[in-house]
Design a protein around this motif. Structure first.
Motif, PDB file in Angstrom:
ATOM      1  N   ALA A  33       0.704  -1.179  -0.143  1.00  0.00           N
ATOM      2  CA  ALA A  33       0.043  -0.074  -0.124  1.00  0.00           C
ATOM      3  C   ALA A  33       0.817   1.142   0.091  1.00  0.00           C
ATOM      4  N   SER A  34       2.000   1.310   0.882  1.00  0.00           N
ATOM      5  CA  SER A  34       2.774   2.404   0.871  1.00  0.00           C
ATOM      6  C   SER A  34       3.663   2.614  -0.578  1.00  0.00           C
ATOM      7  N   ARG A  36       2.290   1.462  -3.728  1.00  0.00           N
ATOM      8  CA  ARG A  36       1.125   1.840  -4.506  1.00  0.00           C
ATOM      9  C   ARG A  36       0.511   3.181  -4.559  1.00  0.00           C
ATOM     10  N   TYR A  37       0.354   3.454  -3.273  1.00  0.00           N
ATOM     11  CA  TYR A  37      -0.404   4.986  -3.171  1.00  0.00           C
ATOM     12  C   TYR A  37       0.594   5.994  -2.623  1.00  0.00           C
ATOM     13  N   ASP A  38       1.960   5.635  -2.636  1.00  0.00           N
ATOM     14  CA  ASP A  38       2.879   6.629  -2.152  1.00  0.00           C
ATOM     15  C   ASP A  38       2.539   7.273  -0.825  1.00  0.00           C
ATOM     16  N   ILE A  39       2.368   6.477   0.199  1.00  0.00           N
ATOM     17  CA  ILE A  39       2.074   6.763   1.640  1.00  0.00           C
ATOM     18  C   ILE A  39       3.049   6.823   2.556  1.00  0.00           C
ATOM     19  N   LEU A  55      -9.224   3.422   5.635  1.00  0.00           N
ATOM     20  CA  LEU A  55      -9.221   2.198   4.625  1.00  0.00           C
ATOM     21  C   LEU A  55     -10.610   1.620   5.077  1.00  0.00           C
TER      22      LEU A  55
END
Length: 96
Positions: A33-34, A36-39, A55
Motif C-alpha cells: 500500500a505504501s 502503490r499509493y505513495d503513503i 481504509l
C-alpha cells in the motif's frame, strides 16, 4: 522421505507461528500500500488509527462490509494495539 527445515527467521515454536504470520502479512500489505499509493510512514498512533479508519471506510463504501470500527490501545510498555472490526460478510451478496 523429504526433510524440511524452517528458515532461521521463522519461530521454531508452533504456538508462535500465527503471530509471526500476522506480522509478515501485515508488513507485506503495508509495504504494498505504501508503494502503490505513495503513503509516508505514520508519525503517531493517532495517524495510524486515522489511516485504518479511512481504509475501513473504503471497504464500507464499496459494500464489502456492513459497518466497521477501529480502536487503539496504548500499552504500559510503550507498544500499541489497533483493533479493526468489520461487521457483515466479506461481501454483502453473500448474505442473500
Amino acid at each position: 522421505t523429504v526433510h524440511m527445515e524452517r528458515p532461521a527467521d521463522v519461530p521454531k515454536d508452533n504456538a508462535l507461528l500465527p503471530a509471526e504470520h500476522s506480522r509478515r502479512v501485515g508488513d507485506a500489505i503495508l509495504a504494498w500500500a505504501s508503494e502503490r499509493y505513495d503513503i509516508a510512514p505514520a508519525s503517531s498512533l493517532d495517524d495510524i488509527l486515522v489511516g485504518c479508519k479511512s481504509l475501513l471506510e473504503v471497504f464500507r463504501i464499496q459494500n464489502f462490509v456492513g459497518s466497521t470500527r477501529a480502536t487503539a490501545t496504548l500499552n504500559s510498555d510503550g507498544t500499541a494495539n489497533i483493533e479493526c472490526t468489520v461487521v457483515a460478510p466479506a461481501t454483502l451478496w453473500s448474505q442473500q
